[in-house]
Design a protein around this motif. Structure first.
Motif, PDB file in Angstrom:
ATOM      1  N   LYS A 258     -60.361  54.188   4.962  1.00 28.17           N
ATOM      2  CA  LYS A 258     -61.614  54.128   4.203  1.00 28.17           C
ATOM      3  C   LYS A 258     -61.443  54.803   2.841  1.00 28.17           C
ATOM      4  CE  LYS A 258     -66.168  54.255   3.262  1.00 28.17           C
ATOM      5  NZ  LYS A 258     -67.196  54.688   4.194  1.00 28.17           N
ATOM      6  N   MET A 259     -60.846  55.982   2.821  1.00 30.56           N
ATOM      7  CA  MET A 259     -60.674  56.702   1.553  1.00 30.56           C
ATOM      8  C   MET A 259     -59.775  55.932   0.596  1.00 30.56           C
ATOM      9  SD  MET A 259     -60.618  60.762   2.628  1.00 30.56           S
ATOM     10  CE  MET A 259     -59.421  60.636   3.964  1.00 30.56           C
ATOM     11  N   ASP A 260     -58.719  55.342   1.114  1.00 30.01           N
ATOM     12  CA  ASP A 260     -57.814  54.552   0.261  1.00 30.01           C
ATOM     13  C   ASP A 260     -58.530  53.324  -0.292  1.00 30.01           C
ATOM     14  OD1 ASP A 260     -55.751  56.323   0.718  1.00 30.01           O
ATOM     15  OD2 ASP A 260     -54.806  55.116   2.293  1.00 30.01           O
ATOM     16  N   ALA A 261     -59.350  52.666   0.535  1.00 30.21           N
ATOM     17  CA  ALA A 261     -60.071  51.475   0.089  1.00 30.21           C
ATOM     18  C   ALA A 261     -61.094  51.817  -0.987  1.00 30.21           C
ATOM     19  CB  ALA A 261     -60.755  50.808   1.285  1.00 30.21           C
ATOM     20  N   GLU A 265     -61.057  50.586  -4.923  1.00 29.82           N
ATOM     21  CA  GLU A 265     -62.209  49.885  -5.497  1.00 29.82           C
ATOM     22  C   GLU A 265     -62.756  50.622  -6.711  1.00 29.82           C
ATOM     23  OE1 GLU A 265     -64.918  46.970  -2.898  1.00 29.82           O
ATOM     24  OE2 GLU A 265     -65.382  49.086  -2.612  1.00 29.82           O
ATOM     25  N   LEU A 266     -62.776  51.954  -6.630  1.00 31.92           N
ATOM     26  CA  LEU A 266     -63.211  52.754  -7.782  1.00 31.92           C
ATOM     27  C   LEU A 266     -62.371  52.445  -9.012  1.00 31.92           C
ATOM     28  CD1 LEU A 266     -63.903  56.326  -6.343  1.00 31.92           C
ATOM     29  CD2 LEU A 266     -65.489  54.965  -7.699  1.00 31.92           C
ATOM     30  N   GLU A 267     -61.064  52.446  -8.827  1.00 31.64           N
ATOM     31  CA  GLU A 267     -60.165  52.215  -9.960  1.00 31.64           C
ATOM     32  C   GLU A 267     -60.257  50.782 -10.460  1.00 31.64           C
ATOM     33  OE1 GLU A 267     -58.716  54.659 -11.545  1.00 31.64           O
ATOM     34  OE2 GLU A 267     -59.722  55.901 -10.043  1.00 31.64           O
ATOM     35  N   SER A 268     -60.452  49.825  -9.533  1.00 30.84           N
ATOM     36  CA  SER A 268     -60.544  48.418  -9.911  1.00 30.84           C
ATOM     37  C   SER A 268     -61.751  48.149 -10.797  1.00 30.84           C
ATOM     38  CB  SER A 268     -60.608  47.558  -8.654  1.00 30.84           C
ATOM     39  OG  SER A 268     -60.765  46.190  -8.983  1.00 30.84           O
TER      40      SER A 268
END
Length: 280
Positions: A258-261, A265-268
């Motif tokens: 979850k944290m990686d996803a 998404e934040l960076e994207s």
């Protein structure tokens, strides 16, 4: 000799709660424990001078207040509160009625608030204590079709516990969210996992999830409840216990996924996210 901490455990007649109570009593801790059925609780735990079984309706403030008062009357104090009572609800959001959804919140969230409100005056007066709320990995990861309302109750529990930790920390009171993965308890059995009265056949992914939990996962969970109970008891002995404590390798892995996803998404979408600032 240091006085042993007094524990107050809800939902103690089966599953993780029962394992916690039995291990505590074996170690000589005074324990008050609640269940809807005092007979089932007493039968499951057995007789012990350090044990106070209590029949409690956790959705009733008066019933909870009476239980807390009885605990303090018998043992003189309360040190560790474990909010373990709760149940699973599986069904698509469209399938579940308002009554079914609200009842899950009543038991999984508002009952916990009742216990917290009634226990905190004693913990504040002592200037010490530890509130342990048994949530779920489903309080951190919500991508389980059919478990939307259950996830919502556990997300709510996680959120209120985080806020609670900041409110009571200056008073010397610790707070921990326990987020278990799948443990080999009766949580997925018919008396603990509620299904909707109104089935909508189009929700095939929900039916597949429901079937898997009831027939494939149940009895084959990777987590040992005795080891899980021991870990929770260990956390309560720490001078600086964690706020978030994920329990089980599956919970550990799901939390990182979850944290990686979220990070990806934040960076994207960072450029659009930060483009909303007021121009200087």
């Amino acid at each position: 000799m240091e006085q042993k901490k007094v524990w107050f455990v809800t939902g103690a007649s089966k599953g993780l709660g029962l394992s916690i109570v039995k291990q505590l009593l074996a170690q000589g801790f005074p324990v008050a424990a609640t269940s809807r059925s005092i007979d089932a609780l007493s039968k499951a735990v057995g007789s012990d001078d350090n044990f106070l079984p209590l029949s409690v309706d956790l959705t009733s403030e008066k019933s909870v207040a009476d239980a807390v008062d009885a605990t303090v009357k018998k043992f003189g104090r309360i040190d560790v509160v474990v909010n373990n009572a709760g149940y699973g609800l599986v069904g698509a959001l469209e399938e579940l009625t308002d009554e079914e959804s609200r009842e899950n919140f009543n038991v999984n969230v508002f009952a916990v608030l009742n216990v917290i409100r009634k226990a905190l005056p004693h913990l504040r007066k002592q200037g010490s204590g530890h509130i342990i709320n048994i949530s779920s990995i489903a309080g951190f990861v919500g991508t389980f079709p059919g478990f939307g309302i259950y996830c919502a109750t556990k997300f709510a529990l996680d959120g209120l516990t985080e806020a609670l930790s900041e409110e009571v920390k200056p008073m010397g009171i610790h707070t921990t969210i326990v987020g278990p993965g799948y443990f080999r308890t009766n949580f997925l059995a018919a008396d603990s996992l509620v299904t909707p009265k109104n089935i909508i056949e189009e929700y095939t992914t929900v039916r597949e999830t429901q079937h898997a939990h009831q027939h494939s996962y149940n009895g084959n969970q990777a987590g040992d409840p005795e080891k899980g109970a021991a870990a929770i008891i260990r956390i309560a002995s720490e001078q600086q216990p964690p706020l978030h404590f994920f329990l089980g390798e599956d919970a550990y892995n799901l939390a990182y996924s979850k944290m990686d996803a979220v990070k990806a998404e934040l960076e994207s979408w960072k450029e659009l996210t930060v483009s909303t600032a007021v121009e200087a």
